[in-house]
Design a protein around this motif. Sequence first.
Motif, short mmCIF file in Angstrom:
data_model
loop_
_atom_site.label_atom_id
_atom_site.label_comp_id
_atom_site.label_asym_id
_atom_site.label_seq_id
_atom_site.Cartn_x
_atom_site.Cartn_y
_atom_site.Cartn_z
N GLY A 1 -2.65 1.83 8.49
CA GLY A 1 -2.31 1.38 7.14
C GLY A 1 -3.30 1.91 6.11
O GLY A 1 -3.55 3.12 6.02
N SER A 2 -3.93 1.00 5.37
CA SER A 2 -4.89 1.39 4.34
C SER A 2 -6.22 1.85 4.94
O SER A 2 -7.03 2.48 4.27
N GLY A 3 -6.47 1.47 6.20
CA GLY A 3 -7.76 1.79 6.82
C GLY A 3 -8.80 0.70 6.61
O GLY A 3 -9.94 0.82 7.07
N ILE B 1 0.83 -1.22 0.00
CA ILE B 1 0.00 0.00 0.00
C ILE B 1 0.86 1.26 0.00
O ILE B 1 0.38 2.35 0.28
N GLU C 1 -6.91 0.82 17.58
CA GLU C 1 -6.17 0.05 16.58
C GLU C 1 -4.80 0.68 16.39
O GLU C 1 -4.70 1.90 16.22
N VAL C 2 -3.75 -0.12 16.43
CA VAL C 2 -2.41 0.38 16.14
C VAL C 2 -1.99 -0.13 14.77
O VAL C 2 -1.92 -1.34 14.55
N PRO D 1 6.74 -5.10 10.62
CA PRO D 1 7.08 -4.86 12.03
C PRO D 1 6.42 -3.62 12.65
O PRO D 1 6.19 -2.62 11.97
N LEU E 1 0.33 7.57 4.97
CA LEU E 1 -0.78 6.61 5.15
C LEU E 1 -1.83 7.20 6.08
O LEU E 1 -3.03 7.08 5.84
#
Length: 214
Positions: free
Chosen positions: A90-92, A57, A86-87, A207, A114
């Motif tokens: 990213g893309s969601g 992504i 949420e940790v 990671p 992002l």
Amino acid sequence: MNDTYRHKGLRKILVEEVHSKGIKDEKVLNAMMNVPRHFFMDTSFVKYAYKDQAFPIGCGQTISQPYTVAFQTQLLEVDRYHKVLEVGTGSGYQTAILVEMGAKVFTIERQRDLFLKAQSFLPSIGYKANFFYGDGYEGQISYGPFDRILITAGATEIPEKLKSQLKIGGIMVIPLGDSSSQVMTRIERKSDDEYSETEHGRFVFVPLLKGKSM
Ligand code: SAH
């Protein structure tokens, strides 16, 4: 971007595949049926949106494999109105699944690009969440404690600050291991200082990194 009958058909097949791999939670499967994964893909991979695979992504990160998203979400036992941290936005896509299930979502991303993309895109398709640019190791103390905490990147250890931001009776799902693979771990907070842990098989994530990137 459109969500056509063809996309819905492909999504139904994907949901059946995820179900056949062992995901039985109807709430998770329904959410997956409703969220158009092709909206969250990088343009060059849109045509693969309904394959059960992870894809790039940008910023060296990936959108998780649908089975992995479903597996983590099922373990998290999400209910309507749960406050979920949420940790790894990213893309969601995972964020949208949680919102779709009725959770109040707080999501943190350390990659600025992002974060900016998800923060503007999700509300534009009807998914409201609280987006933060920062280091997920710190959690979001001013919005906690949380009913649920979900880590979508592989960690070498359980971040202490996140444990302390879990409500008593709350659940955290975190992949724990080294860079080659991680064990999906479910942690339940039993009291102020007691936690119980169970392990749920091996996965491979990008990671969890300390600090935020520019
Ligand atoms: N949930 C995402 C998965 C993205 S991959 C999705 O559905 O697309 C994991 C993400 O975690 C990456 O975007 C990475 O940048 C982010 N990440 C890694 N370490 C982090 C940290 N300490 N704090 C916040 N985000 C982090």
